[in-house]
Write an enzyme that holds these catalytic residues in place. Structure first.
Site, mmCIF file in Angstrom:
data_model
loop_
_atom_site.group_PDB
_atom_site.id
_atom_site.type_symbol
_atom_site.label_atom_id
_atom_site.label_comp_id
_atom_site.label_asym_id
_atom_site.label_seq_id
_atom_site.Cartn_x
_atom_site.Cartn_y
_atom_site.Cartn_z
ATOM 1 N N ASP A 1 0.811 -1.206 0.000
ATOM 2 C CA ASP A 1 0.000 0.000 0.000
ATOM 3 C C ASP A 1 0.852 1.268 0.000
ATOM 4 O O ASP A 1 0.655 2.166 -0.826
ATOM 5 C CB ASP A 1 -0.938 -0.022 1.213
ATOM 6 C CG ASP A 1 -1.973 1.087 1.183
ATOM 7 O OD1 ASP A 1 -1.607 2.239 1.477
ATOM 8 O OD2 ASP A 1 -3.140 0.798 0.898
ATOM 9 N N LEU B 1 -5.565 1.934 -0.292
ATOM 10 C CA LEU B 1 -5.460 1.192 -1.547
ATOM 11 C C LEU B 1 -5.751 -0.291 -1.333
ATOM 12 O O LEU B 1 -6.372 -0.931 -2.186
ATOM 13 C CB LEU B 1 -4.072 1.386 -2.165
ATOM 14 C CG LEU B 1 -3.677 2.837 -2.435
ATOM 15 C CD1 LEU B 1 -2.359 2.898 -3.188
ATOM 16 C CD2 LEU B 1 -4.773 3.564 -3.215
ATOM 17 N N ASP B 2 -5.303 -0.844 -0.218
ATOM 18 C CA ASP B 2 -5.662 -2.225 0.104
ATOM 19 C C ASP B 2 -7.173 -2.363 0.267
ATOM 20 O O ASP B 2 -7.806 -3.259 -0.308
ATOM 21 C CB ASP B 2 -4.977 -2.660 1.405
ATOM 22 C CG ASP B 2 -3.528 -3.047 1.206
ATOM 23 O OD1 ASP B 2 -3.188 -3.582 0.141
ATOM 24 O OD2 ASP B 2 -2.723 -2.803 2.119
ATOM 25 N N PHE B 3 -7.754 -1.483 1.080
ATOM 26 C CA PHE B 3 -9.189 -1.576 1.326
ATOM 27 C C PHE B 3 -9.984 -1.308 0.045
ATOM 28 O O PHE B 3 -10.963 -2.005 -0.254
ATOM 29 C CB PHE B 3 -9.603 -0.591 2.420
ATOM 30 C CG PHE B 3 -9.096 -0.963 3.780
ATOM 31 C CD1 PHE B 3 -9.316 -2.225 4.314
ATOM 32 C CD2 PHE B 3 -8.386 -0.056 4.542
ATOM 33 C CE1 PHE B 3 -8.854 -2.571 5.569
ATOM 34 C CE2 PHE B 3 -7.912 -0.392 5.807
ATOM 35 C CZ PHE B 3 -8.142 -1.651 6.321
ATOM 36 N N GLY C 1 -9.784 -4.289 -2.256
ATOM 37 C CA GLY C 1 -10.645 -5.355 -1.757
ATOM 38 C C GLY C 1 -12.104 -5.097 -2.087
ATOM 39 O O GLY C 1 -12.852 -6.014 -2.453
#
Length: 272
Positions: free
Chosen positions: A145, A173-175, A178
């Site tokens: 991220d 960015l991860d969330f 997802g």
């Protein structure tokens, strides 16, 4: 609660999650919250790296791992073992969705890439999350991220204009990736209802960053001027900013003239 679980829209859908850290597990978390049976595949030793993110470690697991993985089952498998790989491939074949955010090349190396699995199981929905996408010059690079935030320009957008650029605190960015993967899975299930065929879903941290930076990129494209950091403000809205007061900071969010007029009354400065 039993009636609520029965009514959840993804009841009866089985998801295999080969997720590490945040992006893949967050996609699995969303699908599990919607009622899917999410089976998380982990290494026999150590499991998901996120288990070790801490302290603290309540119950022997990092708090981030616990937040990312409720409502899931877990199976420990050694994907370097031929027997374990065979079991996993057959288990995937009896499932509806596979979600993973393994490093680029890993799934192909162990024979579980999207092209191979879709040939075996045409109804399978295969969702992969990477740092930089399935095509392009950076596709083989791993991406965390913070690294992608810096490369894409989120650092440049964040922080005080008179100090160094800053990482956005939560792993947006991860969330975000997802979430995109979960949305793709839902759309693919609808498409499968219509066609009987599964699909491959590909999303990445870089594409999520480009989406979040869309308004700033549009302004730069028109003006040729890079946006300046605003700290707590928004450049296009006159009063959307944090101000220091005697007992701490206060943020005003007057996003249009009507709200600004109400704000002027509220702070007893109608002359504004």
């Amino acid at each position: 609660m039993d009636d609520l679980k029965t009514a959840l829209p993804m009841k009866g859908i089985r998801v295999v999650e080969m997720g590490q850290n945040l992006a893949g597990p967050f996609c699995g978390q969303i699908l599990a919250a919607l009622g899917a049976d999410v089976v998380k595949i982990e290494r026999p030793v150590g499991g998901d790296d996120c288990r070790g993110w801490g302290p603290p470690f309540p119950g022997g697991m990092g708090t981030a791992f616990q937040v990312m993985n409720p409502n899931k089952r877990s199976v420990a498998l050694d994907v370097n073992s031929a027997d374990d790989r065979q079991w996993l491939q057959e288990f995937i074949g009896g499932s509806d969705i596979l979600v993973h955010n393994m490093r680029p090349g890993v799934m192909a190396k162990i024979g579980l890439d999207g092209a191979h699995l879709r040939r075996l199981y045409p109804r399978l929905i295969y969702a992969e999350i990477s740092g930089f996408g399935a095509a392009g010059p950076l596709k083989d690079r791993p991406g965390y991220d913070a690294v992608v935030q810096a490369l894409a320009g989120l650092f440049h957008q964040n922080g005080d204009p008179n100090s160094l650029p800053s990482r956005v605190g939560p792993s947006v960015l991860d969330f975000g990736s997802g979430m995109w993967a979960a949305i793709g899975c839902l759309a693919a299930l609808r498409q499968r209802d219509l066609t009987g065929q599964g699909s491959v879903i590909d999303t990445s941290l870089l594409e999520t960053a480009m989406c979040l930076l869309g308004p700033a990129m549009a302004t730069h494209g028109v003006t040729g001027v890079a946006p300046r950091r605003q700290r707590a403000g928004i450049a296009k809205v006159v009063l959307f900013e944090a101000f220091q007061t005697a007992d701490g900071e206060i943020i005003f969010a007057a996003a249009n003239d009507r709200l600004f007029a109400k704000l002027a009354q509220a702070v007893e400065m109608p002359e504004l």
